[in-house]
Write an enzyme that holds these catalytic residues in place. Structure first.
Site, PDB file in Angstrom:
ATOM      1  N   HIS A 192       4.173   2.368   7.035  1.00 13.84           N
ATOM      2  CA  HIS A 192       5.190   3.380   6.727  1.00 13.84           C
ATOM      3  C   HIS A 192       5.492   4.242   7.943  1.00 13.84           C
ATOM      4  CE1 HIS A 192       6.227   3.056   2.517  1.00 13.84           C
ATOM      5  NE2 HIS A 192       4.953   2.892   2.188  1.00 13.84           N
ATOM      6  N   ARG A 229      -4.416   4.354  -7.489  1.00 16.31           N
ATOM      7  CA  ARG A 229      -3.676   3.304  -8.201  1.00 16.31           C
ATOM      8  C   ARG A 229      -4.076   1.904  -7.742  1.00 16.31           C
ATOM      9  NH1 ARG A 229      -0.059   6.277  -4.998  1.00 16.31           N
ATOM     10  NH2 ARG A 229       1.063   5.137  -3.358  1.00 16.31           N
ATOM     11  N   THR A 248       3.963  -0.026  -4.897  1.00 16.72           N
ATOM     12  CA  THR A 248       2.520  -0.253  -4.896  1.00 16.72           C
ATOM     13  C   THR A 248       1.922  -0.386  -6.301  1.00 16.72           C
ATOM     14  OG1 THR A 248       2.217   0.862  -2.775  1.00 16.72           O
ATOM     15  CG2 THR A 248       0.297   0.742  -4.210  1.00 16.72           C
ATOM     16  N   LYS A 258      -6.537   4.220  -2.385  1.00  9.16           N
ATOM     17  CA  LYS A 258      -5.574   4.778  -3.337  1.00  9.16           C
ATOM     18  C   LYS A 258      -6.120   4.655  -4.758  1.00  9.16           C
ATOM     19  CE  LYS A 258      -1.383   3.596  -0.717  1.00  9.16           C
ATOM     20  NZ  LYS A 258      -0.092   2.867  -0.756  1.00  9.16           N
ATOM     21  N   ASP A 260      -2.203  -3.921   1.043  1.00  6.34           N
ATOM     22  CA  ASP A 260      -1.051  -3.077   0.746  1.00  6.34           C
ATOM     23  C   ASP A 260       0.001  -3.188   1.856  1.00  6.34           C
ATOM     24  OD1 ASP A 260       0.630  -0.977  -0.120  1.00  6.34           O
ATOM     25  OD2 ASP A 260      -1.075   0.158  -0.881  1.00  6.34           O
TER      26      ASP A 260
END
Length: 555
Positions: free
Chosen positions: A318, A174, A90, A172, A49
């Site tokens: 991030h 997702r 994402t 995550k 990611d």
């Protein structure tokens, strides 16, 4: 003379019979055709990611021989692989990798979006009809139902009459649910509220014993006890900025963004914190190895599929940005996790018996503060301020109240019912909005999504916007931010743009039938599923638009 012609005709017919017998006689030689379709024991997809393509080489000198270096040198790298749509988020990335499709077709147009048909915001993997399995929170109310197409895992299951196992694992939801697909045996994700790995009733009613046993250990506490300091002497991190920068985010309770980061205060309390440390990736690999062992993946005579996503790289990125010591240290630790995982696969399945690929769901922009510090272009935009500006135009010029529903994913959503009720000219409303957006410092251009083909934007940008536009879920206006501008705060960074810093991603295959090498031909994220389908001799996913990367395989 008649006799002569009869003799000639008779000889001709005899030759035809002999010729026919020669070619219809069964062969006595042994066939060299394979008895079964050749496939690997296990396919492992690893999505990192927020991994920029240049991380493969930026930290190359510091990688171990068995991790990223092994992958790059023993595998086949498609060096010029891009995301063919925007926005680069994402959920979109994980979906497109495994479906070979684009948001226009697969329906996953963001992590969140406003659904005009439902009249509310939607989360990509939400499902209000299922329940959490593994904890008492609502973090498990998830499934792949919002994804409109099949994945490569679904197609593998179909091709083997559902004998193949397909499992997704990620911190995550997702990152595990969307790659695994609709017919997956399981998808597991991390509940930061409890420190447990969970799933939903979409897949099962109770967790397998091996997952429950792992949860009982509360391994996050063990990692917290180590705190987070650099793996090597901090003075050796020459690929990063100075340690403490004002544009880097801080952990709660810390006065600076500098190492070391104290984690012991989170023991038994803040289980979510592990996501923002490299230990989250280690934990993900640990669970993946247990899954291979306990589910006997690749060990039952069928080709199985394990879809893994490492999410901590995104959380760290991030917060601190791509030029931080934190992100360099995260990738050096990830390299060791990767080496350990390859060794496990070698021991369990044998070299050459598994097919592995690594890619990313998106890359990331440099922090605006870093850009300014180094005299490079970039800046911040506020979606809320853009909405206020558009609202003002609607009220003053068109006498419309509350006609703008939201501004998100670089799109403007209008309330069509308000506009219809007032019998306002929607074409004029959209043109006024486009004119306003084009005047903003942060915006390069804006287009009416209904008539995009008439806009004078570069064809490459037009294609990416089109690929990201879903007629039933997207908004009305799309605005293109200037390079390295994004909606955010004064610290940290994000992603979402079509520009190479967000859309140029790594793609490396290794293992079964893969010949070492590289190509600088342009390929796309959507080519991954098509390549896997070709190698496995199965149908490509139902919404696939990609093409196989044929140069990576042995003939």
């Amino acid at each position: 003379m008649k006799f002569k012609y009869s003799l000639i005709l008779g000889l001709a017919l005899l030759n035809v019979q002999v010729f026919a017998q020669k070619w219809t006689k069964p062969s006595t030689t042994t066939s060299n055709y394979p008895a079964t379709v050749a496939r690997p024991k296990l396919v492992v997809g690893l999505v990192i990611d927020q991994m920029r393509w240049d991380y493969l080489y930026r930290f190359y000198d510091r990688y171990s021989k068995g991790g990223f270096k092994r992958l790059i040198n023993d595998g086949f790298s498609a060096e010029n692989t891009f995301i063919p749509y925007t926005p680069t988020y994402t959920a979109c990335g994980h979906t497109s990798i495994y479906t070979g499709s684009v948001p226009a077709i697969n329906g996953i147009i963001g992590n969140n979006w406003y659904d005009p048909e439902l009249g509310r915001d939607v989360y990509c993997s939400e499902d209000r009809d299922v329940k959490t399995v593994g904890s008492s929170t609502r973090a498990g109310e998830m499934s792949p139902k919002n994804m409109l197409v099949t994945t490569i895992g679904d197609e593998l299951r179909l091709a083997t009459n559902f004998r193949s196992k397909v499992i997704g694992i990620s911190q995550k939801d997702r990152g595990s649910i969307l790659p695994a697909g609709h017919s997956a045996n399981a998808a597991y994700w991390y509940d930061g509220g409890t420190g447990d790995w969970i799933t939903s009733t979409y897949y099962m009613q109770t967790l397998p014993t091996w997952v429950s046993d792992y949860n009982k250990k509360k391994v996050a506490n063990d990692f917290y006890a180590k705190n987070w300091n650099t793996l090597y002497p901090i003075s050796t991190y020459i690929q990063s900025t100075a340690d403490d920068k004002p544009y880097e985010g801080k952990f709660k309770g810390e006065s600076t963004s500098a190492f070391p980061h104290k984690l012991t205060d989170a023991i038994g309390k803040n289980y979510d914190l592990i996501r923002s440390t490299p230990y989250g990736n280690t934990m993900t690999f640990d669970l993946s190895k247990i899954a291979i062992k306990e589910e006997k993946l690749g060990q039952t005579g069928n080709t199985d599929f394990l879809a893994i996503s490492c999410s901590s790289t995104d959380y760290v990125g991030h917060q601190f940005g791509p030029n931080s010591i934190e992100i360099e240290d995260t990738y050096l630790r990830l390299d060791k996790d990767l080496e350990d995982f390859f060794n496990y696969l070698d021991k369990t399945l044998g070299k050459g018996n598994y097919l592995f690929f690594l890619s990313a769901d998106h890359a990331v922009a440099h922090v605006p503060g870093f850009m300014k510090e180094n005299k490079l272009p970039g800046g911040l935009v506020s979606n809320s301020k853009l909405r206020k500006g558009i609202d003002s135009i609607m009220v003053n010029q068109f006498k419309l109240q509350k006609s703008v529903i939201t501004v998100m994913n670089n799109e403007v959503y209008f309330d069509h019912s308000v506009i219809d009720e007032k019998k306002a000219n929607f074409a004029e409303i959209k043109q006024a909005t486009v004119n306003y957006l084009r005047k903003q410092e942060s915006i390069a251009d804006a287009v009416d999504l209904q008539i995009m083909n008439t806009s004078t934007i570069p064809e490459e940008i037009r294609k990416r916007i089109t690929n990201g536009y879903n007629a039933r879920r997207s908004g009305d206006i799309y605005f293109i931010l200037k390079p390295n501008w994004f909606d955010g705060g004064e610290t940290g960074t994000t992603h979402g743009a079509w520009y190479p810093y967000d859309s140029h991603i790594p793609l490396v295959f290794m293992g079964w039938k893969v010949k070492p090498g590289k190509t600088n031909q342009t390929h796309y994220m959507t080519d991954i599923a098509a390549t896997l389908a070709a190698m496995l001799h199965i149908q490509m996913p139902s919404g696939s638009v990609g093409s196989p990367i044929t140069e990576l395989t042995h003939q």
